[in-house]
Write a protein that holds these residues in place. Structure first.
Motif, short mmCIF file in Angstrom:
data_model
loop_
_atom_site.label_atom_id
_atom_site.label_comp_id
_atom_site.label_asym_id
_atom_site.label_seq_id
_atom_site.Cartn_x
_atom_site.Cartn_y
_atom_site.Cartn_z
N GLU A 103 0.61 -1.26 0.00
CA GLU A 103 0.13 0.16 0.21
C GLU A 103 0.77 1.15 -0.10
OE1 GLU A 103 -2.64 0.03 3.90
OE2 GLU A 103 -3.67 -1.71 2.60
N ARG A 104 1.96 1.78 0.89
CA ARG A 104 2.47 2.39 0.99
C ARG A 104 3.50 2.13 -0.24
NH1 ARG A 104 7.42 4.01 5.17
NH2 ARG A 104 8.50 5.95 4.34
N LEU A 105 3.95 1.58 -1.33
CA LEU A 105 4.69 1.34 -2.31
C LEU A 105 3.96 2.24 -3.31
CD1 LEU A 105 7.41 0.70 -4.04
CD2 LEU A 105 6.30 -1.37 -4.48
N LYS A 106 2.57 1.31 -3.88
CA LYS A 106 1.82 2.29 -4.81
C LYS A 106 1.69 4.14 -4.27
CE LYS A 106 0.07 -2.08 -5.74
NZ LYS A 106 -1.14 -3.60 -6.67
N SER A 107 1.48 3.84 -2.93
CA SER A 107 1.00 5.22 -2.69
C SER A 107 2.09 6.75 -2.74
CB SER A 107 0.41 5.93 -1.49
OG SER A 107 1.81 5.55 -0.69
N THR A 108 3.33 5.52 -3.01
CA THR A 108 4.53 6.79 -2.95
C THR A 108 5.01 6.41 -4.65
OG1 THR A 108 5.08 5.75 -1.04
CG2 THR A 108 7.23 6.94 -2.25
N VAL A 109 5.19 5.88 -5.80
CA VAL A 109 5.54 5.78 -7.38
C VAL A 109 4.57 5.52 -7.27
CG1 VAL A 109 7.57 4.63 -6.29
CG2 VAL A 109 6.02 3.28 -6.25
N GLY A 110 3.34 5.36 -7.40
CA GLY A 110 1.82 4.52 -8.01
C GLY A 110 1.65 3.83 -8.58
N GLU A 111 0.37 3.27 -9.06
CA GLU A 111 -0.13 1.42 -8.90
C GLU A 111 1.00 1.00 -10.06
OE1 GLU A 111 -1.96 0.07 -7.89
OE2 GLU A 111 -3.71 2.02 -6.36
N GLN A 112 1.13 2.07 -11.10
CA GLN A 112 1.67 1.23 -12.73
C GLN A 112 3.35 1.13 -12.14
OE1 GLN A 112 2.03 3.71 -16.18
NE2 GLN A 112 2.68 1.47 -17.05
N MET A 113 4.17 1.73 -11.87
CA MET A 113 4.87 1.01 -11.20
C MET A 113 5.55 0.27 -9.80
SD MET A 113 8.79 1.68 -11.13
CE MET A 113 8.58 3.30 -12.76
N GLY A 114 4.51 1.27 -8.38
CA GLY A 114 4.12 -0.46 -7.92
C GLY A 114 4.66 -1.52 -8.06
N ASN A 115 2.93 -1.06 -9.42
CA ASN A 115 2.91 -3.30 -9.95
C ASN A 115 4.10 -3.63 -10.91
OD1 ASN A 115 0.72 -3.63 -9.11
ND2 ASN A 115 -0.01 -2.24 -11.11
#
Length: 227
Positions: A153-165
């Motif tokens: 959750e924190r990763l995607k909030s930091t870099v965005g959904e696409q980059m997090g995935n």
């Protein structure tokens, strides 16, 4: 998810020895760094062999935040690692060119930059057997999976959904645990020994490891498709 799954065989070879074998391969002088896989991040789960300081932030007597722990670590100060210096996962992280050391996820000062390139969820005293973690009052493997969810959750909030995935699809995962299960639950205390012989307990832990891998993989898969 690219993973380094260290499994427990029905022999006495420990997961830690397997991890050390990886280190030997990585630090061999003939190893060409340019030929190594390019992982964007590294995540570790398990016990004290991969705990870089998570136990500093929980109520447990199992801590490595005092000397002589850390005496050979950069700065010569204890960090919560159950080692005089760096952990195997620190060496792997450094040799792969990701960063110098792998920080604990529970560090309240963990920066976004450190988070993106990977963390440790490990907890000294933990094991595949939930009873092991309960006796030591440390972070169980199921709880480490929950922390992984918080990381996602924190990763995607930091870099965005696409980059997090993208990071999650390519991350290197290391799992190292099992020793405490035998030390605490089988040899030192008559808990599991009353129910299992040595082979039976090995099979029990192997099934726990398989469950951990299945749950982690499932959670990761769901986190990717629900975006």
């Amino acid at each position: 998810m690219k993973g380094c799954k260290l499994t427990m065989a029905s022999t006495n070879t420990t997961l830690f020895l397997t991890l050390l074998t990886i280190i030997i391969i990585f630090v061999n002088n003939k190893c060409n760094v340019e030929a190594l896989p390019k992982f964007p991040a590294i995540l570790s789960f398990g016990d004290s062999t991969v705990d870089s300081g998570n136990n500093n932030y929980i109520a447990t007597a199992a801590k490595g935040n005092f000397l002589p722990y850390g005496q050979d670590f950069p700065g010569h100060k204890p960090t919560g690692r159950f080692s005089n210096g760096k952990l195997a996962t620190d060496f792997i992280t450094s040799h792969l060119g990701i960063k110098e050391t792998l920080p604990p996820f529970l560090d309240p000062n963990l920066s976004d930059e450190e988070l993106i390139s990977g963390v440790s969820f490990g907890s000294g005293g933990s094991g595949y057997d939930d009873l092991t973690s309960s006796l030591a009052r440390v972070i169980s493997m199921p709880r480490q999976i929950q922390l992984f969810g918080e990381y996602v959750e924190r990763l995607k909030s930091t870099v965005g959904e696409q980059m997090g995935n993208k990071i999650l699809r390519e991350v290197l995962v290391i799992v190292s645990s099992g020793t405490n299960d035998f030390i605490i639950n089988f040899y030192d205390m008559p808990t599991r020994r009353l129910r299992y012989n040595i082979s039976g307990y090995q099979d029990f832990l192997h099934s726990k490891l398989q469950d951990f891998v299945k749950v982690t993989t499932h959670y990761h898969f769901i986190s990717l498709i629900n975006t």
